[in-house]
Design an enzyme around this catalytic site. Structure first.
Site, mmCIF file in Angstrom:
data_model
loop_
_atom_site.group_PDB
_atom_site.id
_atom_site.type_symbol
_atom_site.label_atom_id
_atom_site.label_comp_id
_atom_site.label_asym_id
_atom_site.label_seq_id
_atom_site.Cartn_x
_atom_site.Cartn_y
_atom_site.Cartn_z
ATOM 1 N N ASP A 47 0.857 -1.202 0.000
ATOM 2 C CA ASP A 47 0.000 0.000 0.000
ATOM 3 C C ASP A 47 0.887 1.245 0.000
ATOM 4 O O ASP A 47 1.758 1.400 0.851
ATOM 5 C CB ASP A 47 -0.918 -0.015 1.231
ATOM 6 C CG ASP A 47 -2.087 0.939 1.063
ATOM 7 O OD1 ASP A 47 -1.867 2.110 0.673
ATOM 8 O OD2 ASP A 47 -3.232 0.524 1.317
ATOM 9 N N SER A 89 -7.008 4.146 -1.104
ATOM 10 C CA SER A 89 -6.786 2.697 -1.108
ATOM 11 C C SER A 89 -8.075 1.925 -1.329
ATOM 12 O O SER A 89 -8.031 0.766 -1.768
ATOM 13 C CB SER A 89 -6.138 2.262 0.208
ATOM 14 O OG SER A 89 -4.868 2.856 0.305
ATOM 15 N N THR A 143 -7.964 -1.957 2.144
ATOM 16 C CA THR A 143 -7.468 -2.884 1.120
ATOM 17 C C THR A 143 -8.060 -4.289 1.279
ATOM 18 O O THR A 143 -8.691 -4.794 0.343
ATOM 19 C CB THR A 143 -5.928 -2.897 1.084
ATOM 20 O OG1 THR A 143 -5.469 -1.546 1.019
ATOM 21 C CG2 THR A 143 -5.399 -3.671 -0.106
ATOM 22 N N GLU A 260 -0.970 -8.096 1.912
ATOM 23 C CA GLU A 260 -0.764 -6.646 1.871
ATOM 24 C C GLU A 260 0.288 -6.180 2.865
ATOM 25 O O GLU A 260 0.197 -6.469 4.064
ATOM 26 C CB GLU A 260 -2.064 -5.887 2.157
ATOM 27 C CG GLU A 260 -1.900 -4.382 1.883
ATOM 28 C CD GLU A 260 -2.946 -3.486 2.539
ATOM 29 O OE1 GLU A 260 -3.657 -3.954 3.451
ATOM 30 O OE2 GLU A 260 -3.027 -2.320 2.141
ATOM 31 N N ASP A 265 2.185 2.476 3.448
ATOM 32 C CA ASP A 265 1.413 3.708 3.248
ATOM 33 C C ASP A 265 1.408 4.588 4.505
ATOM 34 O O ASP A 265 1.515 5.802 4.408
ATOM 35 C CB ASP A 265 -0.019 3.319 2.880
ATOM 36 C CG ASP A 265 -0.892 4.516 2.553
ATOM 37 O OD1 ASP A 265 -0.578 5.228 1.583
ATOM 38 O OD2 ASP A 265 -1.884 4.744 3.274
ATOM 39 N N HIS A 269 2.609 8.416 4.829
ATOM 40 C CA HIS A 269 1.780 9.516 5.325
ATOM 41 C C HIS A 269 2.520 10.267 6.440
ATOM 42 O O HIS A 269 2.397 11.482 6.563
ATOM 43 C CB HIS A 269 0.446 8.998 5.871
ATOM 44 C CG HIS A 269 -0.565 8.681 4.807
ATOM 45 N ND1 HIS A 269 -1.152 9.659 4.027
ATOM 46 C CD2 HIS A 269 -1.094 7.506 4.397
ATOM 47 C CE1 HIS A 269 -2.004 9.082 3.183
ATOM 48 N NE2 HIS A 269 -1.983 7.776 3.376
ATOM 49 N N ASP A 307 -1.020 0.133 -4.729
ATOM 50 C CA ASP A 307 -2.305 0.692 -5.163
ATOM 51 C C ASP A 307 -2.160 2.148 -5.612
ATOM 52 O O ASP A 307 -2.961 2.658 -6.386
ATOM 53 C CB ASP A 307 -3.371 0.556 -4.071
ATOM 54 C CG ASP A 307 -2.886 1.024 -2.703
ATOM 55 O OD1 ASP A 307 -1.708 1.422 -2.572
ATOM 56 O OD2 ASP A 307 -3.704 1.006 -1.769
ATOM 57 N N HIS A 308 -1.108 2.822 -5.126
ATOM 58 C CA HIS A 308 -0.836 4.228 -5.463
ATOM 59 C C HIS A 308 0.478 4.603 -4.810
ATOM 60 O O HIS A 308 0.958 3.894 -3.921
ATOM 61 C CB HIS A 308 -1.954 5.141 -4.945
ATOM 62 C CG HIS A 308 -2.243 4.917 -3.496
ATOM 63 N ND1 HIS A 308 -1.385 5.314 -2.497
ATOM 64 C CD2 HIS A 308 -3.262 4.277 -2.872
ATOM 65 C CE1 HIS A 308 -1.874 4.946 -1.332
ATOM 66 N NE2 HIS A 308 -3.012 4.296 -1.519
#
Ligand code: MG
Ligand code: ZN
Length: 373
Positions: A47, A89, A143, A260, A265, A269, A307-308
């Site tokens: 993620d 997500s 997710t 995952e 992620d 952040h 996912d990004h």
């Protein structure tokens, strides 16, 4: 200077050569020739992980020793959501799970009326495949939720937990037991799962689980979100290996496993480089376990992607000219394309540039069932 690659485990390229060369002698030992089509799919999602994070991790580890260099096929997917250039997500995982773009925040619901879409996990499960998920977030986080749940908002954690009762998921390893048994409505969904034949365990030990394939199980590694990798969380790589072994015994048809690296992620952040390092290392160890299983199984397609992007991460010039200085331009996701790494039967389908939704269709195509029909 060109550096000779010294992979951490027997080179997949050598394995592919062995598989292509029609000589059983070259495919001896633990390795088997690759089948024409996969029976099993392992989809590993980092993620927030895109090219900057993979580059950084690769340089931290040293070129020639990373798992990324072991993949014979690489592609890129475009991550945008239904109506926004930058995805979250939930929309990102719905694209993988259902092959449909949706709005940010939606869990397994698709436009125009935001009705439930059928996920590849649900569909394969109905067709007799064994299914599982191993994650480093809670079961209700966006997710994993998008593969089994259908809710308007990712924040509806208790409703998402209820959706787990509606799907035949053979194994889940991750956090979030509290959303099942410490709820505002006082229902105990863990008891509901037990009544459906599930073995429920808490903690990160894999003994006392029905790994012989005799029963479905949930291993809850924490009551809400699991700790981070740099706080000592270690279970994802072994969860990946154990889930593969277990799922293989659950159904002769094959299995679908989603793994995952959820907290890559969260580290991004937070713009926290040490946290990112630890999460990337943990996720890469899980990828190595998936590849190891696939090499020895011969009928397993391994797909690794994100996912990004998150953090708008860049790798800048450092004072030490042999190093780089990681920097962040944002505390949110960005619109960068995300690489896709594939290994195993039909891996070649994943080369090129395509939409995140195409990953869903390519998985079906790999199985020989186009568009899931
Ligand atoms: Mg996630
Ligand atoms: Zn995020």
């Amino acid at each position: 200077m060109i550096q000779l690659l010294r992979p951490p485990f027997p080179s997949i390229l050598l394995l592919l050569l062995a598989a292509c060369a029609d000589s059983p002698k070259q495919a001896t030992g633990a390795f088997v020739p690759q089948a024409e089509r996969p029976r099993n799919i392992i989809l590993l999602i980092g993620d927030g992980m895109a090219t900057p994070q993979i580059s950084a991790s690769l340089y931290w580890r040293g070129v020639g020793r990373s798992v990324w260099e072991q993949f014979p096929v690489v592609g890129f997917h475009q991550t945008h959501a239904h109506d926004e250039r930058v995805t979250d997500s939930a929309a990102g995982a719905t694209a993988f799970a259902c092959g449909r773009k949706t709005k940010n925040g939606a869990i397994g619901l698709v436009p125009p009326d935001y009705t439930p879409c059928r996920t590849i996990l649900e569909e394969l499960s109905d067709r007799g495949w064994a299914t599982g998920m191993a994650v480093t977030c809670s079961a209700t986080h966006a997710t994993p939720a998008c593969f089994v749940a259908h809710q308007d908002l990712r924040a509806f954690s208790e409703y998402i937990a209820e959706d787990y009762l509606k799907v035949k998921l053979d194994c889940f390893i991750g956090g979030g037991s509290g959303y099942f048994n410490d709820r505002p409505d006082r229902r105990n969904l863990l008891d509901s799962l037990r009544r459906r034949g599930y073995i429920i365990r808490l903690g990160t030990a894999f003994n006392h689980l029905p790994l012989d394939g005799s029963a479905p199980f949930y291993l809850f590694t924490s009551d809400r979100e699991p700790p981070s990798a740099h706080e000592g969380r270690r279970y994802l790589p072994s969860a990946t290996a154990k889930a593969c072994e277990y799922l293989q015994k659950r159904s002769p048809k094959g299995f679908f496993l989603m793994v995952e690296g959820s907290q890559i992620d969260w580290a991004l952040h937070a713009n926290d480089v040490n946290w990112l390092k630890a999460e990337m290392r943990d996720f890469e160890a899980a990828v190595i376990e998936a590849l190891r299983f696939a090499q020895q199984n011969g009928e397993t397609l391994v797909i690794v992607t994100g996912d990004h992007e998150c953090g708008g991460m860049s790798l800048n010039t450092a004072k030490n000219p042999k190093q780089f200085e990681p920097a962040f331009t944002a505390r949110l996701h960005s619109a960068a394309m995300v690489p896709v790494f594939a290994y195993g039967p039909q891996a070649r389908l994943f080369s090129g540039v395509y939409d995140n939704t195409d990953i869903y269709f390519k998985m079906w195509k790999a199985l020989g069932m186009e568009n899931g029909k």
